[in-house]
Design an enzyme around this catalytic site. Structure first.
Site, short mmCIF file in Angstrom:
data_model
loop_
_atom_site.label_atom_id
_atom_site.label_comp_id
_atom_site.label_asym_id
_atom_site.label_seq_id
_atom_site.Cartn_x
_atom_site.Cartn_y
_atom_site.Cartn_z
N CYS A 2 -0.21 -6.79 -11.32
CA CYS A 2 -0.77 -7.65 -12.35
C CYS A 2 0.17 -8.83 -12.60
O CYS A 2 1.38 -8.65 -12.71
CB CYS A 2 -1.00 -6.95 -13.68
SG CYS A 2 -2.16 -5.59 -13.59
N ARG A 27 0.39 -10.28 -6.80
CA ARG A 27 0.72 -9.17 -7.70
C ARG A 27 -0.48 -8.26 -7.97
O ARG A 27 -0.34 -7.19 -8.57
CB ARG A 27 1.24 -9.71 -9.04
CG ARG A 27 2.53 -10.48 -8.93
CD ARG A 27 2.94 -11.02 -10.28
NE ARG A 27 3.44 -9.96 -11.14
CZ ARG A 27 4.71 -9.57 -11.20
NH1 ARG A 27 5.60 -10.17 -10.45
NH2 ARG A 27 5.08 -8.61 -12.00
N TRP A 74 -4.24 -5.65 -10.86
CA TRP A 74 -4.18 -4.52 -9.95
C TRP A 74 -4.46 -3.29 -10.80
O TRP A 74 -3.66 -2.94 -11.67
CB TRP A 74 -2.79 -4.43 -9.31
CG TRP A 74 -2.66 -3.36 -8.27
CD1 TRP A 74 -2.95 -3.48 -6.94
CD2 TRP A 74 -2.19 -2.02 -8.46
NE1 TRP A 74 -2.69 -2.29 -6.30
CE2 TRP A 74 -2.24 -1.38 -7.21
CE3 TRP A 74 -1.76 -1.29 -9.57
CZ2 TRP A 74 -1.85 -0.05 -7.03
CZ3 TRP A 74 -1.39 0.03 -9.40
CH2 TRP A 74 -1.43 0.64 -8.14
N ASN A 98 0.61 -6.55 -18.49
CA ASN A 98 1.07 -5.95 -17.24
C ASN A 98 1.90 -4.74 -17.62
O ASN A 98 2.85 -4.87 -18.39
CB ASN A 98 1.91 -6.97 -16.46
CG ASN A 98 2.61 -6.36 -15.27
OD1 ASN A 98 2.13 -5.39 -14.69
ND2 ASN A 98 3.74 -6.92 -14.89
N GLY A 99 1.54 -3.58 -17.10
CA GLY A 99 2.28 -2.36 -17.42
C GLY A 99 1.31 -1.25 -17.75
O GLY A 99 0.12 -1.32 -17.39
N GLU A 481 8.98 2.58 9.38
CA GLU A 481 8.62 1.24 8.92
C GLU A 481 7.50 0.65 9.78
O GLU A 481 6.57 0.02 9.25
CB GLU A 481 9.87 0.34 8.92
CG GLU A 481 9.62 -1.11 8.56
CD GLU A 481 9.00 -1.33 7.18
OE1 GLU A 481 8.94 -0.39 6.37
OE2 GLU A 481 8.54 -2.46 6.93
N LYS A 485 3.94 -0.49 8.20
CA LYS A 485 3.43 -1.85 8.37
C LYS A 485 2.01 -1.79 8.91
O LYS A 485 1.12 -2.47 8.44
CB LYS A 485 4.32 -2.58 9.36
CG LYS A 485 4.99 -3.85 9.14
CD LYS A 485 5.51 -4.41 7.91
CE LYS A 485 5.35 -3.79 6.62
NZ LYS A 485 6.50 -3.75 5.76
N GLU A 488 -0.49 -0.39 6.29
CA GLU A 488 -0.71 -1.29 5.15
C GLU A 488 -1.72 -2.38 5.45
O GLU A 488 -2.55 -2.69 4.62
CB GLU A 488 0.60 -2.01 4.80
CG GLU A 488 1.53 -1.25 3.91
CD GLU A 488 2.70 -2.12 3.46
OE1 GLU A 488 3.43 -2.62 4.34
OE2 GLU A 488 2.88 -2.30 2.26
N HIS A 504 7.44 19.70 17.35
CA HIS A 504 7.26 20.72 16.31
C HIS A 504 5.97 20.51 15.53
O HIS A 504 5.83 20.97 14.40
CB HIS A 504 8.47 20.73 15.37
CG HIS A 504 9.74 21.05 16.09
ND1 HIS A 504 10.07 22.32 16.48
CD2 HIS A 504 10.73 20.25 16.55
CE1 HIS A 504 11.24 22.30 17.12
NE2 HIS A 504 11.65 21.04 17.19
N LYS A 603 2.03 -6.62 -4.42
CA LYS A 603 3.37 -6.90 -3.92
C LYS A 603 4.44 -6.19 -4.74
O LYS A 603 5.40 -5.65 -4.20
CB LYS A 603 3.59 -8.41 -3.95
CG LYS A 603 4.93 -8.87 -3.41
CD LYS A 603 4.96 -8.73 -1.92
CE LYS A 603 6.30 -9.08 -1.32
NZ LYS A 603 6.45 -8.53 0.02
#
Ligand code: AGP
Length: 608
Positions: A2, A27, A74, A98-99, A481, A485, A488, A504, A603
């Site tokens: 947000c 955001r 968001w 925001n929060g 990573e 990537k 996402e 395994h 983000k």
């Protein structure tokens, strides 16, 4: 997570609000809205989906006024629908938030009993109703606002306006918020990027601060109600850095910025290629080595920390623990004395990492804290004893690329510095490793000058049901990573695994439709990784090999090989990151997903 903006301006502020929201769309982008004070009433426009939908709505029915607030969302509470989009309001008070308001259920019940009527499923909608209630009770608007804040539990950055007063109200507790001013007016925003084009000066609000502003006055109060000093700082230059330039996406631009970022970091911390110095973390130089290091982060930043553990433990011979922040803070960690606590964060605002830092400081205030961070004004930077700034410049693409390799590079320098402090590495060896890190900038440049080699990877993903990334040593976190990537931005399921652990369990996934990306670098257990590669090949997987070994030296019979320049123990992961980033980017483009703003993500994750 947000973005909020508030403005009190000389002229109509609709376009300033929209422009600011555009800069903060990274955001959150599931809905957006603005509210502007009219002559007698508050006027609001909201739209579901990306900001462009709000822009279209405002083209059809524009707003006029010089006091207003805006929000890009968001979702945390309530699905992304217009009714849940911010601003939320009563007839005479509107807010953006925001929060998370943790006691929203209790507030909702008591406010409903007192006559409030809620239109949304959000926690945020309790704020204007509570404020309204306090405003009715108190003649003094400052007391009413402060009383409101005192009843909120959880994290918030809030901007608010009222129908009958020309004042912009703001408050910050747990979520970032800054105050800015310029010729066009006074602003509050979640991020300096939002006001970079209209403001010349900025104040980063401290935890618990709140206040109000009109064009002539600015009042900032501390959490206890005492008056806070007003100290403006010049706004950092950032406009050019936030433009896409010739690139199709921010992510692509940011991938291509990496050689420059590497040189900026190296020139900042090791300009003579012999000595490493971190000016904002004097204790690294002055204090004896700790007996233990704990590193805590989320997502990509966590992966960078995992790689550094291999570097640090090899030379320092002390335990280095790495944990995801959301686990660390809730597992009653045993900390003890003589421990350094390191957080890593692109944004410096990730809620779990920030709270882990606060928990650590609260439990052992005698221990030192250090942050690797890309945003110099962030909460983590302000709350840590030492800072290693990443100098990557604003990262807008939701998928982190340049901030990740900047973290790796800064961590490599930090590891070299500590190895030298511990007399575990002679100076000439340090110089050699630093030179390799400088060379990595050119190595990455050469890879980026030949991107068609990455194009041959994409078709392997056209029928695939997922992907497996394998590596050993520092390449294992690189595999994690690479997988992160890919998932996402292409929405393909992908797993990163230690190559030695594959048999395994995950080996059962392998069939002729599963691309397996093997990271085989000379520095990290090459023979063993190649054996694992053969095991995968024998089961019919489509192998993509990323390696710094010439095929004639190590024949593998793999069809798809990406050769990268050879690095040393510290620089090799920097070079191997590039094909992983490009692979994810190309597959996402092939699948037609939204590269810079992938679904469900944001983000900066400022809620836990
Ligand atoms: C990276 O591609 C992700 N979008 C995400 O995992 C990110 O790294 C994580 O949220 C941590 O963010 P930070 O570095 O700003 O703390």
């Amino acid at each position: 997570m947000c973005g909020i903006i508030g403005a009190v301006g000389l002229n109509n502020i609709q376009n300033i609000l929209l422009q600011s929201l555009k800069s903060m769309e990274y955001r959150g982008y599931d809905s957006a809205g603005i509210c502007i004070q009219g002559e007698q009433h508050l006027h609001t426009r909201k739209a579901k989906g990306k900001l462009i939908n709000l822009e279209h709505l405002l083209e059809q029915s524009p707003l006029t006024g010089s006091l207003g607030i805006g929000h890009t969302r968001w979702a945390t509470h309530g699905v992304p629908e217009v009714r849940n989009a911010h601003p939320h309001q009563t007839e005479s008070i509107a807010i953006v938030h925001n929060g998370i308001i943790e006691n929203h259920k209790q507030l909702r019940e008591s406010l409903s009993a007192a006559g409030a009527t809620f239109d949304s499923d959000t926690d945020s909608e309790t704020i204007p109703w509570l404020w309204q209630q306090e405003y009715t009770k108190n003649n003094n608007p400052e007391i009413a606002f402060h009383n409101t804040l005192n009843q909120l539990q959880g994290a918030f950055a809030i901007a608010g306006i009222q129908a009958n007063e020309h004042k912009l109200w703001f408050a910050r507790r747990g979520s970032p918020l800054l105050l800015a001013k310029g010729e066009a007016g006074v602003f509050v925003a979640s991020d300096a990027l939002a006001v970079g084009t209209v403001a010349s000066h900025v104040i980063y609000l401290q935890e618990g601060q709140w206040g109000w502003s009109d064009l002539e006055h600015i009042h900032i109060f501390n959490e206890d109600g005492s008056q806070a000093a007003i100290q403006w700082e010049p706004m950092p230059e950032m406009v050019a850095a936030t433009e896409k330039g010739p690139y199709a996406h921010y992510m692509l631009k940011e991938i291509h910025e990496q050689p420059r970022v590497f040189l900026d970091i190296l020139n900042a911390y090791a300009p003579d290629k012999q000595h490493i110095h971190f000016p904002q973390a004097a204790f690294i130089e002055n204090d004896p080595l700790p007996s233990r290091i704990i590193m805590v982060a989320c997502g990509t930043s966590y992966h960078a920390a995992l790689t550094a553990r291999y570097w640090l433990e090899r030379y320092l011979k002390i335990p280095v623990e790495v944990d995801v922040a959301s686990e660390f803070r809730y597992r009653d960690p045993v900390i003890g004395d003589n421990t350094w606590f390191i957080t890593l964060s692109q944004s410096g605002e990730t809620a779990d990492t920030l709270e882990a830092l606060r928990l650590f400081k609260q439990q052992t205030p005698q221990n030192k804290t250090l942050v690797f961070c890309n945003v110099a004004s962030s909460s983590m930077v302000r709350e840590s004893d030492g800072v290693i700034e990443l100098y990557a410049g604003p990262e807008i693409g939701v998928a982190s690329t340049k901030a990740y390799t900047a973290q790796l590079l800064a961590l490599a320098l930090f590891s070299l510095k500590l190895a030298s402090n511990a007399n575990a590495m002679p100076p000439e060896e340090t110089t050699k490793h630093i030179q390799y890190l400088f060379d990595a900038s050119q190595g990455v440049e050469s890879l980026l000058n030949n991107t068609p080699i990455f194009d041959k990877l994409t078709p392997l993903f056209s029928q695939s049901h997922g992907a497996l990334f394998l590596g050993r040593g520092p390449c294992y976190p690189l595999a994690l990573e690479g997988a992160l990537k890919l998932k996402e931005i292409s929405y393909l399921h992908a797993e990163g695994y230690p190559a030695g652990e594959m048999k395994h369990g995950p080996i059962a996934l392998i069939d002729e439709n599963l691309p397996v990306i093997v990271l085989a670098l000379r520095q990290y257990h090459l023979d063993k990784v190649i054996s694992n590669l053969h095991e995968v090949q024998a089961r019919g997987a489509k192998v993509i090999l990323i390696t710094d070994i010439p095929e004639k030296e190590y024949p593998t019979n793999v069809d798809t090989i990406i050769h990268i320049p050879e690095g040393d123990f510290f620089s090799a992961p920097l070079l191997a990151s590039i094909p992983l980033q490009y692979l994810a980017y190309n597959v996402a483009r092939f699948k037609g997903t939204d590269v810079d703003q992938p679904r469900n993500l944001a983000k900066s994750v400022t809620v836990e």
